[in-house]
Design a protein around this motif. Structure first.
Motif, PDB file in Angstrom:
ATOM      1  N   MET A  63      -2.942 -30.600  31.148  1.00  0.00           N
ATOM      2  CA  MET A  63      -2.283 -31.521  32.056  1.00  0.00           C
ATOM      3  C   MET A  63      -0.783 -31.225  32.157  1.00  0.00           C
ATOM      4  O   MET A  63      -0.202 -31.292  33.240  1.00  0.00           O
ATOM      5  CB  MET A  63      -2.505 -32.969  31.613  1.00  0.00           C
ATOM      6  CG  MET A  63      -3.943 -33.436  31.745  1.00  0.00           C
ATOM      7  SD  MET A  63      -4.610 -33.182  33.421  1.00  0.00           S
ATOM      8  CE  MET A  63      -3.576 -34.306  34.379  1.00  0.00           C
ATOM      9  N   HIS A  64      -0.167 -30.901  31.037  1.00  0.00           N
ATOM     10  CA  HIS A  64       1.248 -30.513  31.035  1.00  0.00           C
ATOM     11  C   HIS A  64       1.452 -29.280  31.906  1.00  0.00           C
ATOM     12  O   HIS A  64       2.370 -29.230  32.737  1.00  0.00           O
ATOM     13  CB  HIS A  64       1.690 -30.242  29.591  1.00  0.00           C
ATOM     14  CG  HIS A  64       3.133 -29.898  29.444  1.00  0.00           C
ATOM     15  ND1 HIS A  64       3.603 -29.127  28.393  1.00  0.00           N
ATOM     16  CD2 HIS A  64       4.223 -30.199  30.188  1.00  0.00           C
ATOM     17  CE1 HIS A  64       4.911 -28.986  28.522  1.00  0.00           C
ATOM     18  NE2 HIS A  64       5.318 -29.627  29.595  1.00  0.00           N
ATOM     19  N   LEU A  65       0.582 -28.301  31.745  1.00  0.00           N
ATOM     20  CA  LEU A  65       0.640 -27.073  32.536  1.00  0.00           C
ATOM     21  C   LEU A  65       0.415 -27.369  34.018  1.00  0.00           C
ATOM     22  O   LEU A  65       1.164 -26.899  34.883  1.00  0.00           O
ATOM     23  CB  LEU A  65      -0.420 -26.086  32.030  1.00  0.00           C
ATOM     24  CG  LEU A  65      -0.587 -24.778  32.812  1.00  0.00           C
ATOM     25  CD1 LEU A  65       0.648 -23.910  32.658  1.00  0.00           C
ATOM     26  CD2 LEU A  65      -1.833 -24.030  32.325  1.00  0.00           C
ATOM     27  N   PHE A  66      -0.596 -28.182  34.317  1.00  0.00           N
ATOM     28  CA  PHE A  66      -0.948 -28.475  35.702  1.00  0.00           C
ATOM     29  C   PHE A  66       0.199 -29.154  36.446  1.00  0.00           C
ATOM     30  O   PHE A  66       0.571 -28.753  37.555  1.00  0.00           O
ATOM     31  CB  PHE A  66      -2.191 -29.358  35.763  1.00  0.00           C
ATOM     32  CG  PHE A  66      -2.496 -29.869  37.145  1.00  0.00           C
ATOM     33  CD1 PHE A  66      -3.110 -29.041  38.080  1.00  0.00           C
ATOM     34  CD2 PHE A  66      -2.141 -31.152  37.523  1.00  0.00           C
ATOM     35  CE1 PHE A  66      -3.370 -29.501  39.375  1.00  0.00           C
ATOM     36  CE2 PHE A  66      -2.400 -31.621  38.811  1.00  0.00           C
ATOM     37  CZ  PHE A  66      -3.011 -30.790  39.735  1.00  0.00           C
ATOM     38  N   PHE A  67       0.778 -30.189  35.862  1.00  0.00           N
ATOM     39  CA  PHE A  67       1.815 -30.932  36.566  1.00  0.00           C
ATOM     40  C   PHE A  67       3.074 -30.098  36.798  1.00  0.00           C
ATOM     41  O   PHE A  67       3.711 -30.198  37.856  1.00  0.00           O
ATOM     42  CB  PHE A  67       2.152 -32.222  35.812  1.00  0.00           C
ATOM     43  CG  PHE A  67       1.154 -33.313  36.047  1.00  0.00           C
ATOM     44  CD1 PHE A  67       1.000 -33.879  37.307  1.00  0.00           C
ATOM     45  CD2 PHE A  67       0.357 -33.773  35.021  1.00  0.00           C
ATOM     46  CE1 PHE A  67       0.077 -34.884  37.538  1.00  0.00           C
ATOM     47  CE2 PHE A  67      -0.585 -34.777  35.240  1.00  0.00           C
ATOM     48  CZ  PHE A  67      -0.723 -35.336  36.506  1.00  0.00           C
ATOM     49  N   ASN A  68       3.436 -29.259  35.829  1.00  0.00           N
ATOM     50  CA  ASN A  68       4.592 -28.388  36.031  1.00  0.00           C
ATOM     51  C   ASN A  68       4.348 -27.396  37.162  1.00  0.00           C
ATOM     52  O   ASN A  68       5.184 -27.232  38.061  1.00  0.00           O
ATOM     53  CB  ASN A  68       4.921 -27.626  34.744  1.00  0.00           C
ATOM     54  CG  ASN A  68       5.994 -28.307  33.919  1.00  0.00           C
ATOM     55  OD1 ASN A  68       6.774 -29.102  34.420  1.00  0.00           O
ATOM     56  ND2 ASN A  68       6.036 -27.998  32.641  1.00  0.00           N
ATOM     57  N   LEU A  69       3.188 -26.744  37.134  1.00  0.00           N
ATOM     58  CA  LEU A  69       2.915 -25.722  38.135  1.00  0.00           C
ATOM     59  C   LEU A  69       2.576 -26.314  39.493  1.00  0.00           C
ATOM     60  O   LEU A  69       2.844 -25.696  40.533  1.00  0.00           O
ATOM     61  CB  LEU A  69       1.784 -24.806  37.647  1.00  0.00           C
ATOM     62  CG  LEU A  69       2.119 -24.003  36.383  1.00  0.00           C
ATOM     63  CD1 LEU A  69       1.009 -23.014  36.070  1.00  0.00           C
ATOM     64  CD2 LEU A  69       3.459 -23.275  36.528  1.00  0.00           C
ATOM     65  N   ASP A  72       6.117 -16.107  48.341  1.00  0.00           N
ATOM     66  CA  ASP A  72       4.843 -16.596  47.833  1.00  0.00           C
ATOM     67  C   ASP A  72       4.364 -15.723  46.675  1.00  0.00           C
ATOM     68  O   ASP A  72       3.791 -16.214  45.708  1.00  0.00           O
ATOM     69  CB  ASP A  72       3.792 -16.596  48.944  1.00  0.00           C
ATOM     70  CG  ASP A  72       4.047 -17.685  49.976  1.00  0.00           C
ATOM     71  OD1 ASP A  72       3.639 -17.491  51.122  1.00  0.00           O
ATOM     72  OD2 ASP A  72       4.666 -18.694  49.618  1.00  0.00           O
ATOM     73  N   ALA A  73       4.585 -14.419  46.777  1.00  0.00           N
ATOM     74  CA  ALA A  73       4.173 -13.495  45.722  1.00  0.00           C
ATOM     75  C   ALA A  73       4.922 -13.794  44.426  1.00  0.00           C
ATOM     76  O   ALA A  73       4.351 -13.727  43.337  1.00  0.00           O
ATOM     77  CB  ALA A  73       4.416 -12.048  46.158  1.00  0.00           C
ATOM     78  N   VAL A  74       6.219 -14.126  44.528  1.00  0.00           N
ATOM     79  CA  VAL A  74       7.004 -14.457  43.339  1.00  0.00           C
ATOM     80  C   VAL A  74       6.466 -15.723  42.689  1.00  0.00           C
ATOM     81  O   VAL A  74       6.311 -15.803  41.469  1.00  0.00           O
ATOM     82  CB  VAL A  74       8.502 -14.626  43.696  1.00  0.00           C
ATOM     83  CG1 VAL A  74       9.282 -15.141  42.491  1.00  0.00           C
ATOM     84  CG2 VAL A  74       9.081 -13.310  44.176  1.00  0.00           C
ATOM     85  N   THR A  75       6.177 -16.731  43.505  1.00  0.00           N
ATOM     86  CA  THR A  75       5.641 -17.988  42.978  1.00  0.00           C
ATOM     87  C   THR A  75       4.312 -17.758  42.283  1.00  0.00           C
ATOM     88  O   THR A  75       4.071 -18.261  41.176  1.00  0.00           O
ATOM     89  CB  THR A  75       5.458 -19.019  44.109  1.00  0.00           C
ATOM     90  OG1 THR A  75       6.701 -19.249  44.748  1.00  0.00           O
ATOM     91  CG2 THR A  75       4.929 -20.329  43.559  1.00  0.00           C
ATOM     92  N   ILE A  76       3.446 -17.002  42.923  1.00  0.00           N
ATOM     93  CA  ILE A  76       2.134 -16.722  42.334  1.00  0.00           C
ATOM     94  C   ILE A  76       2.285 -15.953  41.029  1.00  0.00           C
ATOM     95  O   ILE A  76       1.570 -16.207  40.050  1.00  0.00           O
ATOM     96  CB  ILE A  76       1.251 -15.943  43.327  1.00  0.00           C
ATOM     97  CG1 ILE A  76       0.853 -16.859  44.490  1.00  0.00           C
ATOM     98  CG2 ILE A  76       0.003 -15.397  42.638  1.00  0.00           C
ATOM     99  CD1 ILE A  76       0.128 -16.152  45.615  1.00  0.00           C
ATOM    100  N   ALA A  77       3.230 -15.013  40.982  1.00  0.00           N
ATOM    101  CA  ALA A  77       3.459 -14.247  39.754  1.00  0.00           C
ATOM    102  C   ALA A  77       3.932 -15.156  38.625  1.00  0.00           C
ATOM    103  O   ALA A  77       3.462 -15.044  37.478  1.00  0.00           O
ATOM    104  CB  ALA A  77       4.486 -13.147  40.015  1.00  0.00           C
TER     105      ALA A  77
END
Length: 219
Positions: A59-65, A5-10
């Motif tokens: 929106m591009h950022l949101f959908f990817n993340l 989870d820490a890696v994903t958040i980073a």
């Protein structure tokens, strides 16, 4: 909170920060984005990685993340933190290599987005849990298995590479998907026996799409 989870958040935090800085600073955006001429002629190979930290808009950022956030827990439960990070980076790089392969004749070609890395995580998760139920935000009462999403995702990427004239890294989807599938099968080989049908169901159309796209681009 586990290491994964820490890696994903980073990854999410760095991507949001750099994308936001890119929106504020046009010079920084231009210096970090994927640009064919700068990479092939200027040998600015760092762009193959840094372009994954930039996005066209919110929106591009949101959908990817959001896709990363949804699929990452499945992957994090089956491989180590180091493997997870290596998979993400490898997917970004292979996505960039595919982009070069498909668009090398156009030195003005440019692209941005975490599509390659996210695709690697998405398809890693699909290999691990192909029947994972997914729900569209705007269709909360209808779910479908992850493998269906994978095929639709690949189809959209193919359409984007051949028909859309935008600044998004559609070819990176294909390369990232390949990295996600192959590295996951390498690290978790039991999946070859456990999910044989789904593995073939992803690899065969993926290979066909790659050959079709490359042939069309170089016709």
């Amino acid at each position: 909170m586990g290491n994964m989870d820490a890696v994903t958040i980073a990854i999410i935090a760095v991507t949001v920060l750099v994308s936001w800085q890119g929106w504020q600073n046009h010079e920084l955006f231009q210096r970090l984005k994927f640009h064919m001429g700068a990479i092939l002629q200027g040998k600015e190979y760092y762009r193959m990685l840094t372009s994954a930290l930039l996005h066209a808009d919110f929106m591009h950022l949101f959908f990817n993340l959001f896709a990363l956030f949804v699929f990452a827990p499945v992957v994090s439960a089956h491989i180590s933190s180091i493997q997870y990070l290596l998979l993400y980076i490898a997917a970004v790089l292979l996505g960039s290599l595919f982009t070069i392969l498909f668009h090398s004749k156009n030195l003005h070609y440019s692209a941005i987005g975490a599509s390659g890395g996210v695709s690697g995580i998405v398809f890693s998760a699909i290999m691990i849990y192909p029947d994972m139920p997914l729900v569209f935000i705007f269709l909360p009462f209808f779910d479908f298995p992850a493998w269906v999403f994978g095929l639709l995702y690949l189809g959209y990427s193919m359409f984007g590479m051949n028909n859309l004239r935008d600044n998004l890294g559609h070819a990176a989807h294909l390369g990232g998907s390949v990295a996600g599938i192959l590295l996951t099968l390498f690290w978790v080989p039991d999946l070859l026996n456990k999910n044989t049908l789904y593995v073939l169901g992803m690899l065969i159309p993926l290979a066909a799409m790659g050959v079709f796209a490359y042939t069309r681009r170089n016709a």
